[in-house]
Design a protein around this motif. Structure first.
Motif, PDB file in Angstrom:
ATOM      1  N   HIS A 179       0.814  -1.214   0.000  1.00  0.00           N
ATOM      2  CA  HIS A 179       0.000   0.000   0.000  1.00  0.00           C
ATOM      3  C   HIS A 179       0.849   1.266   0.000  1.00  0.00           C
ATOM      4  O   HIS A 179       0.297   2.372   0.041  1.00  0.00           O
ATOM      5  N   LEU A 180       2.164   1.112  -0.039  1.00  0.00           N
ATOM      6  CA  LEU A 180       3.051   2.267   0.093  1.00  0.00           C
ATOM      7  C   LEU A 180       2.782   3.291  -1.008  1.00  0.00           C
ATOM      8  O   LEU A 180       2.697   2.965  -2.188  1.00  0.00           O
ATOM      9  N   ARG A 181       2.657   4.563  -0.577  1.00  0.00           N
ATOM     10  CA  ARG A 181       2.416   5.643  -1.531  1.00  0.00           C
ATOM     11  C   ARG A 181       3.559   6.644  -1.554  1.00  0.00           C
ATOM     12  O   ARG A 181       3.684   7.420  -2.492  1.00  0.00           O
ATOM     13  N   LEU A 182       4.363   6.655  -0.500  1.00  0.00           N
ATOM     14  CA  LEU A 182       5.520   7.547  -0.473  1.00  0.00           C
ATOM     15  C   LEU A 182       6.707   6.798   0.105  1.00  0.00           C
ATOM     16  O   LEU A 182       6.619   6.239   1.199  1.00  0.00           O
ATOM     17  N   MET A 183       7.807   6.801  -0.628  1.00  0.00           N
ATOM     18  CA  MET A 183       9.059   6.226  -0.134  1.00  0.00           C
ATOM     19  C   MET A 183      10.161   7.261  -0.327  1.00  0.00           C
ATOM     20  O   MET A 183      10.328   7.825  -1.416  1.00  0.00           O
ATOM     21  N   ARG A 184      10.880   7.501   0.755  1.00  0.00           N
ATOM     22  CA  ARG A 184      11.996   8.448   0.704  1.00  0.00           C
ATOM     23  C   ARG A 184      13.218   7.792   1.325  1.00  0.00           C
ATOM     24  O   ARG A 184      13.182   7.367   2.484  1.00  0.00           O
ATOM     25  N   LEU A 185      14.295   7.701   0.570  1.00  0.00           N
ATOM     26  CA  LEU A 185      15.543   7.100   1.024  1.00  0.00           C
ATOM     27  C   LEU A 185      16.654   8.124   0.839  1.00  0.00           C
ATOM     28  O   LEU A 185      16.849   8.641  -0.262  1.00  0.00           O
ATOM     29  N   ARG A 186      17.404   8.384   1.909  1.00  0.00           N
ATOM     30  CA  ARG A 186      18.443   9.404   1.837  1.00  0.00           C
ATOM     31  C   ARG A 186      19.759   8.885   2.393  1.00  0.00           C
ATOM     32  O   ARG A 186      19.803   8.282   3.463  1.00  0.00           O
TER      33      ARG A 186
END
Length: 1114
Positions: free
Chosen positions: A594-601
């Protein structure tokens, strides 16, 4: 009234459920044989009934713990229902299996999502029955709780606005500000003591606002220059993190990897001998050891007059280190509180136009009890409401009478009257810690991922609607701009507003502060882990988490371990934000579908994205930033068909797959700082693309030929991508463009500069590059810059090519026809080859210009009349090889008698090899007895070897003077008193000829605190007995090739001297026998081999002479 408003955003969640239940896809799904025909009808009816009683429940919960618990239980059930409907949407999504899949894979996928196979339908049926049963059970309790259905609360709706709340005006604080200014600008009686100025007062009384007014006052800017630092402390107790933040405020980067010891040493080096202002906002810590550790790098290193301003609610904090009595900020009186309320409630209208509202408004402002935050918030609530009955209703609300020491009633009331869609957006922010800085665009993406934003075609896309939500909340003072950055999109929440958000969200939103105090429960849906510490997850039901933000350093090891082990259990996750400093490489092979936003830094080990990331069919936002190892993308990136926001900022990405063209819903693409050389042509099929960021792409050589097809493009940022040689043909068709940072005029290729003429919405900054390629006067006329009011910064650039095409249009004609709109604020002209400038350059009609740079204009023989620009504050003139003299023409034109350079504060002349004289004596008649540079603070003249005379130049406010590589300069007339003297206001002097210092009366300067002497081969001894004024606190000498000794007689009277730096003086042999002034606390020696050998701490002959000095670097 513990958590009386928790769950108040529940109505928005049920509104979203009703919208989903009304969709045709959900209705079709319910036609499966495993569902009874009435279940969908029952689901809708139940949800409608709940929605009807919510308004009554939300108001009554303030006095009823039972209703409060009922609402919490209902919210928990609503989340379960929302998860169930999202599961249906996911299954419907995967029914559209690509034809390219094999039959075996196709059958497997279909069987995994078909509700009528493999018992999945039975499971879904049972889950729906359980959800309906829970909600029905709760509904049966409504009568016993006295809840009734009623029309919802009528909320004042604000019109959409593009301007945020104006914080420039404060009321009733003039005397407070001036009292603090006196303390900040005063010289301390004890030169070795760091001045600490406390501002105390209760929460919401305006301490931070007042401190910001002081911090940004021009007098403060002039006194401390760039050595001003604003650090929000709040509940932060990590001294080393605060030290790092202070360094960053002083623009010292790359300090994240430094050890605690090196951090403090670095800070001490940076501020040594400098007059600094450090503002510590919202301090709570009153431990002596903490303060000693924090301030130790500043003690005995900063110059006299340095100050630390502290804002705090705690008087014990104020008394810890204060050197002056604390300034206690009182509440506003009734009149001032009313004025502040009226400013926000009536916006730009006069209160007198609404006499029926004035009386009610005065009574409302009185109930704000003199707190500026409350008055401003209530004013924002009523800003667009002109119905007296509704004002009266708010005045008489029982919420004013609720008792809670932590939440101001006016803030509770302002929240209570928010529309439901804004309530849930605001409550979500409880997931952030106090003083968390966020960009409004990213917060909107989070709201989108959570389903808080409902897209309506007539109101634009979700991003635009979300920004309206944000601006509505900001205009009501729920968010405020962060004053410590130039980024206009950076915001924070006042700590009392943050308390309100935590109060409202209850146990459903948690951050690190809640976790460490045991606030994490089985109901928690949104979890933000930032800063130190972290949960053990003993009581966390990770299966129901919908948001997980993990950023910054310092997470507990058991937290990291638990995240790694349980990421596959986060089955309902909509938001995942991970930073490498929080933990190692994350396991991304079992991410929530269901993921709608993924942010990897910061995950440098990533060479490519894991393949399963590109199977997240619901993903709207994918941000991969600062992952230096990432070089390629697979073609499967095109599978993310719902992607709207995509960023690979500061990665090593070299190639973008053609499949990027399949992302038909993409609105935002950020490739800043990547290694991209070219973009695929398929990108031109992204018709909804609004923002394309290609700044600092140093290898980018061209843009796609079909750029003209991006008809919705509003922002194109190519700043810093200097290998581009032309713009694609047809740029004029991008009529929605608002941001175009550069336009490169091609040579016989690409877009014609006249295409700028039809881009009527351009705003911000624009760099016109390679203007030597313009060949037709009609082209530059067609650009029509004079009508582009939105362009505030303009850069005109020619390449330095003396062998350019003879057919190129003459430079002066090009620049004449590129005349900008009079509202422009910044102008830069590079490598212009005309002998004179067009008349518009320096014309007084350009009353908004604050910065002007002229560089590399080698053929110009005279300067334009820049003194006519009434708002000009900073002026750079560099590399003018043909200028011989500067005179009256520089001040003003023949028809103008305004005071020349009346706002100028910084002036630099650099690299003018033929310049001989600067005088304004002939212009006395034109300007009368007016002072020519009344506000000039910094004057720099460098690399002007033939300049011999400066006369009749009055600079009564001059603080800093730099005279470098001006070997012929003999006469300096910068004072009203006599030629050959320096102004008495001078505080900093950098020069390369000591002989002039005697002639110019250096010893007479009462305010001089810093002297730097450099690049002189004639000096053998320094200083002469009568040379230096006793006010000096810092002396630095460098590159004096023949100096052999320091004269103690010339130093002994310097009782304020704190810092002495000696660099690159190879013949300097020893410290004077008498030693150095006893006031000295910092000594640095480098590039002086003879002297360094004698000053080693182990066995150096001169070590006993300097061992008493606190800080020594050799």
């Amino acid at each position: 009234m513990a958590e009386a408003l928790a769950g108040a955003a529940l109505s928005a969640l049920f509104d979203a459920l009703l919208k989903k239940l009304a969709s045709g896809e959900v209705a079709n799904f319910f036609q499966g044989e495993q569902f009874s025909r009435g279940q969908l009808r029952n689901f809708r009816a139940t949800t409608n009934t709940v929605r009807g009683v919510l308004d009554d429940a939300e108001e009554k919960q303030s006095t009823s713990p039972a209703i409060k618990k009922w609402l919490d239980d209902l919210k928990d059930a609503a989340y379960e229902a929302d998860d169930f409907l999202d599961e249906i949407a996911y299954k419907l999504e995967f029914k559209q299996v690509p034809k390219s899949c094999s039959d075996q894979v196709r059958n497997l996928l279909i069987s995994s999502i078909n509700p009528c196979r493999n018992g999945v339908g039975n499971h879904m049926n049972a889950r729906l029955e359980e959800i309906l049963g829970t909600i029905d059970h709760l509904l049966q309790q409504k009568d016993g709780l006295g809840l009734v259905e009623r029309a919802g609360v009528t909320t004042p709706r604000r019109r959409p606005t593009t301007s945020l709340v104006d914080d420039s005006g404060i009321y009733g604080r003039t005397s407070d500000k001036e009292a603090i200014m006196r303390s900040v600008l005063s010289e301390d009686a004890n030169p070795r003591q760091l001045g600490v100025v406390p501002i105390t007062g209760m929460g919401g009384v305006g301490k931070t606002t007042l401190a910001q007014q002081v911090y940004n006052d021009n007098r403060v800017k002039q006194r401390f220059g760039k050595f001003r630092a604003w650090v929000c402390v709040s509940e932060e107790s990590d001294v080393h993190k605060l030290t790092r933040n202070i360094l960053k405020e002083f623009e010292v980067n790359n300090c994240d990897s430094l050890t605690p010891n090196k951090l403090q040493v670095k800070l001490e080096e940076e501020v040594r001998g400098k007059k600094i202002l450090l503002l510590l906002d919202d301090v709570w810590n009153d431990k002596y050891d903490w303060w000693e550790s924090l301030l130790s790098p500043l003690k005995n290193s900063v110059a006299q007059g340095s100050k630390v301003v502290v804002t705090t609610r705690n008087q014990s904090v104020a008394s810890m280190k204060s050197t002056v009595p604390s300034h206690h900020l009182q509440k506003l009186n009734e009149d001032d509180c009313w004025s502040l309320f009226a400013k926000h409630a009536f916006d730009e209208c006069s209160p007198g136009s609404y006499p029926d509202l004035v009386e009610i408004g005065r009574r409302i402002s009185k109930r704000c009890k003199g707190l500026p935050l409350a008055a401003k918030t209530m004013g924002g609530l009523l800003c667009s409401e002109r119905d007296a009955k509704k004002w009266e209703k708010i005045l008489r609300s029982n919420i004013w009478d609720l008792r809670n020491d932590d939440i101001i009633p006016a803030l509770r009331l302002s929240y209570h009257y928010l529309p439901p869609h804004l309530k849930q957006c605001f409550a979500y922010c409880a997931m952030f810690p106090k003083d968390f800085k966020f960009r409004k665009e990213y917060l909107v993406l989070l709201w989108m991922a959570e389903g808080f934003i409902i897209e309506h075609n007539q109101n634009g896309g979700m991003e635009e609607i979300g920004l309206e939500y944000f601006e509505d909340l900001a205009s009501r003072s729920f968010f405020q701009k962060f004053g410590g950055t130039k980024d206009p999109s950076c915001f924070v929440m006042h700590d009392l507003i943050h308390d309100l958000a935590r109060f409202i969200s209850g146990e459903f939103c948690c951050n690190s502060e809640d976790v460490n105090s045991g606030g994490l429960t089985l109901r928690t849906r949104h979890l933000g882990l930032t800063g130190n510490g972290g949960p053990t997850f003993a009581d966390v039901k990770v299966e129901v988490l919908r948001s997980l933000l993990c950023s910054e350093q310092g997470a507990a090891e058991d937290t990291l371990r638990h995240l790694e082990n349980n990421i596959s259990n986060l089955r309902q996750l909509r938001v995942l934000d991970l930073t490498a400093s929080f933990g190692g490489r994350p396991n991304l092979f079992a991410i929530s579908k269901h993921l709608r936003l993924m942010r990897l830094r910061g995950y440098h080990s990533f060479e490519r994205l894991p393949k399963n990331v590109t199977t997240l069919c619901k993903l709207q936002t994918l941000v991969v930033e600062d992952c230096k190892g990432l070089t390629t993308l697979s073609d499967s990136i095109g599978n993310l068909k719902h992607l709207r926001h995509l960023s690979f900022k500061r990665t090593s990405l070299r190639l973008l797959s053609d499949s990027i063209g399949k992302l038909k819903e993409l609105r935002h693409l950020d490739l800043e700082g990547t290694k991209i050389e070219r973009l695929p042509e398929s990108i031109c099929g992204l018709y909804y693309l609004q923002t394309l960021i290609l700044s600092s792409c140093e290898k980018l050589v061209e843009l796609p030929d079909r750029m003209m097809d991006l008809i919705n493009l509003s922002h194109l940022d190519i700043e810093g991508s200097f290998r581009l040689k032309y713009m694609p043909v047809g740029m004029g068709k991008l009529i929605k463009l608002q941001t175009l940072t550069r336009f490169v005029v091609g040579k016989e290729r690409g877009s014609n500069i006249r295409e700028l003429g039809v881009l009527r919405n351009l705003q911000g900054r624009l760099y016109l590059q390679n203007l030597e390629n313009v060949v037709d006067e009609q082209d530059v006329l067609g650009a029509n810059l004079k009508e582009k009011k939105g362009l505030k910064e303009l850069f005109f650039g020619w390449e330095n090519d003396d062998n350019s095409d003879d057919g190129a249009l003459e430079n002066r004609s090009v620049l004449q026809h590129l005349q900008p709109h009079v509202d422009v604020r910044v102008i830069s002209i590079f490598r212009y080859k005309g002998r004179s400038f067009p008349d518009w350059v320096g014309d007084s009609s350009y009353s908004n210009i604050v910065r002007l740079a002229l560089w590399g204009c080698s053929y110009c023989t005279c300067l334009p009349p820049l003194g006519q620009l009434p708002s000009l504050e900073e002026l750079w003139i560099e590399q003018f090889g043909s200028i011989v003299s500067v005179g009256p023409e520089f001040l003003c034109g023949s028809r103008n008698s305004i005071q020349p350079f009346r706002s100028l504060q910084k002036l630099e002349f650099i690299g003018m090899p033929q310049w001989k004289e600067w005088s304004c004596a002939d212009d006395v008649d034109a300007v009368g007895n007016a002072i020519i540079f009344p506000l000039l603070k910094t004057l720099s003249i460098r690399q002007c070897p033939k300049l011999s005379k400066i006369k009749h130049i009055s600079v009564p406010s001059l603080h800093s003077l730099y005279l470098i590589n001006c070997s012929e300069l003999e006469l300096v007339g910068l004072s009203e008193e006599e030629d050959g003297s320096l102004p008495s206001t001078l505080q900093q002097l950098w020069i390369d000829d000591i002989a002039r210092l005697v002639r110019w009366g250096l010893h007479k300067l009462p305010s001089l605190s810093t002297l730097r002497l450099a690049d002189n081969q004639d000096i053998e001894s320094f200083p002469d007995i009568i040379l230096l004024p006793s006010s000096l606190s810092e002396i630095r000498i460098s590159n004096l090739g023949n100096i052999k000794s320091l004269d103690y007689e010339g130093l002994r009277h310097l009782t304020c001297l704190q810092t002495l730096g000696i660099y690159d003086c190879p013949k300097l042999e020893r410290i004077p026998e008498e030693g150095l002034p006893s006031s000295l606390s910092n000594l640095s020696i480098g590039g002086c081999p003879l002297l360094m050998e004698r000053c080693w701490s182990e066995g150096g002959e001169d070590w006993p002479k300097i061992s008493h000095i606190r800080t020594i670097f050799v």
